[in-house]
Design a protein around this motif. Structure first.
Motif, PDB file in Angstrom:
ATOM      1  N   ASP A 111       0.834  -1.200   0.000  1.00 32.54           N
ATOM      2  CA  ASP A 111       0.000   0.000   0.000  1.00 32.54           C
ATOM      3  C   ASP A 111       0.872   1.254   0.000  1.00 32.54           C
ATOM      4  O   ASP A 111       0.579   2.233  -0.711  1.00 32.54           O
ATOM      5  CB  ASP A 111      -0.934   0.003   1.206  1.00 32.54           C
ATOM      6  CG  ASP A 111      -1.996  -1.083   1.136  1.00 32.54           C
ATOM      7  OD1 ASP A 111      -2.284  -1.554   0.012  1.00 32.54           O
ATOM      8  OD2 ASP A 111      -2.523  -1.479   2.197  1.00 32.54           O
ATOM      9  N   VAL A 124       2.389   1.638  -3.477  1.00 31.67           N
ATOM     10  CA  VAL A 124       1.433   2.183  -4.445  1.00 31.67           C
ATOM     11  C   VAL A 124       1.312   3.701  -4.275  1.00 31.67           C
ATOM     12  O   VAL A 124       1.257   4.451  -5.265  1.00 31.67           O
ATOM     13  CB  VAL A 124       0.067   1.497  -4.292  1.00 31.67           C
ATOM     14  CG1 VAL A 124      -1.003   2.240  -5.091  1.00 31.67           C
ATOM     15  CG2 VAL A 124       0.156   0.042  -4.742  1.00 31.67           C
ATOM     16  N   GLN A 125       1.275   4.173  -3.055  1.00 33.10           N
ATOM     17  CA  GLN A 125       1.197   5.617  -2.809  1.00 33.10           C
ATOM     18  C   GLN A 125       2.420   6.338  -3.374  1.00 33.10           C
ATOM     19  O   GLN A 125       2.295   7.386  -4.018  1.00 33.10           O
ATOM     20  CB  GLN A 125       1.063   5.887  -1.314  1.00 33.10           C
ATOM     21  CG  GLN A 125      -0.234   5.391  -0.688  1.00 33.10           C
ATOM     22  CD  GLN A 125      -0.279   5.628   0.808  1.00 33.10           C
ATOM     23  OE1 GLN A 125       0.507   6.404   1.362  1.00 33.10           O
ATOM     24  NE2 GLN A 125      -1.189   4.947   1.496  1.00 33.10           N
ATOM     25  N   THR A 135       2.282   6.179  -7.398  1.00 28.77           N
ATOM     26  CA  THR A 135       1.299   7.067  -8.018  1.00 28.77           C
ATOM     27  C   THR A 135       1.703   8.534  -7.867  1.00 28.77           C
ATOM     28  O   THR A 135       1.498   9.347  -8.784  1.00 28.77           O
ATOM     29  CB  THR A 135      -0.092   6.836  -7.419  1.00 28.77           C
ATOM     30  OG1 THR A 135      -0.030   6.965  -5.985  1.00 28.77           O
ATOM     31  CG2 THR A 135      -0.615   5.455  -7.769  1.00 28.77           C
ATOM     32  N   PRO A 172      -4.375   3.919  -8.793  1.00 24.62           N
ATOM     33  CA  PRO A 172      -3.632   2.855  -8.097  1.00 24.62           C
ATOM     34  C   PRO A 172      -3.466   1.591  -8.920  1.00 24.62           C
ATOM     35  O   PRO A 172      -2.483   0.859  -8.747  1.00 24.62           O
ATOM     36  CB  PRO A 172      -4.471   2.614  -6.836  1.00 24.62           C
ATOM     37  CG  PRO A 172      -5.155   3.928  -6.585  1.00 24.62           C
ATOM     38  CD  PRO A 172      -5.460   4.475  -7.942  1.00 24.62           C
TER      39      PRO A 172
END
Length: 270
Positions: free
Chosen positions: A190, A193-194, A197, A229
């Motif tokens: 997670d 992904v942050q 992006t 995402p």
């Protein structure tokens, strides 16, 4: 007359002695004739209470002869080498014979090397002999035990560049998928992904920010696709020369191809 009397007495004596001796063959309780000679050959007395111990069963060692389970045979072959962490990147990789300076080949004798070499040939071997494709590779060793290979293949189609990332764990000799590399580095998906992006959004703005006023709706739509995402990459990730985690960012373009790929660094060092 005297001779006859002596002869008669001798006959009677013989017959009397014969009758006094029982027939051994007819007496079941009679002892064998050689029973009393059992100890005569060795000179040792034989006791009725002596017990002869049976031999140990086949496959059962006596206590004094039992061997340790951990004892290896003297001629046992050593286990194959799987720890290559002491080697440099240059010692691990050489040019593939098919195309020097274009395709790499890992020279280590381990399952991971075989898997990666096969994958590289399968994915990029078809372009190696085509002069229209500009291909090269980069190899690094980071994190103490991670060997990373990046294939860069510049195609003739609108300057599209294709990338392939491969990782080998030098401590085990096994190939690592992107997900396995992240697990080994302890990177939360997670969080990854942050970061990705956000980095792709910055790259998109850097490349196309000046065109927004031309068609804001179109621009915002491409920006949203780039930073979605689902566009994040968790497979094609690797460690760069400085030990920084990198990934392939897919940036949707305002012209030309639908999207372009770029190697981007995440600011995470290992």
């Amino acid at each position: 007359m005297k001779r006859f009397l002596l002869f008669f007495l001798a006959i009677c004596f013989v017959l009397t002695a014969a009758c006094a001796q029982p027939d051994a063959a007819e007496d079941p309780t009679a002892a064998p004739e050689d029973a009393g000679t059992a100890g005569e050959e060795t000179g040792e007395p034989v006791s009725d209470t002596d017990t002869v111990l049976p031999e140990a069963p086949i496959g059962t060692d006596r206590p004094e002869e039992a061997a340790s389970d951990t004892d290896a045979p003297a001629d046992a072959s050593p286990a194959p080498e799987t720890d290559f962490t002491a080697l440099t990147a240059e010692e691990c990789v050489t040019d593939a014979a098919e195309r020097p300076d274009v395709l790499p080949r890992i020279v280590l004798d381990c399952p991971g090397a075989q898997a990666i070499n096969g994958a590289i040939l399968a994915e990029f071997g078809q372009y190696a002999d085509d002069a229209e494709y500009d291909m090269h590779y980069e190899v690094t060793k980071s994190g103490g035990n991670i060997l990373s290979i990046l294939i860069v293949n510049r195609t003739p189609m609108n300057d599209v560049v294709l990338y392939g990332a491969y990782n080998l764990d030098l401590a085990t000799g096994l190939a690592l998928s992107g997900e396995e590399l992240l697990d080994q580095l302890g990177v939360d998906r997670d969080y990854l992904v942050q970061l990705e992006t956000a980095m792709m959004g910055e790259t998109f703005t850097y490349l196309y920010g000046q065109t927004r006023d031309m068609d804001p709706e179109f621009y915002d739509g491409l920006y949203a696709r780039t930073t979605d995402p689902s566009n994040a990459e968790t497979d094609r990730v690797w460690l760069g020369p400085d030990g920084q985690l990198e990934f392939i960012g897919r940036i949707y373009g305002v012209a030309g191809a639908e999207y372009y790929e770029y190697p981007l660094a995440l600011g995470l060092y290992f």
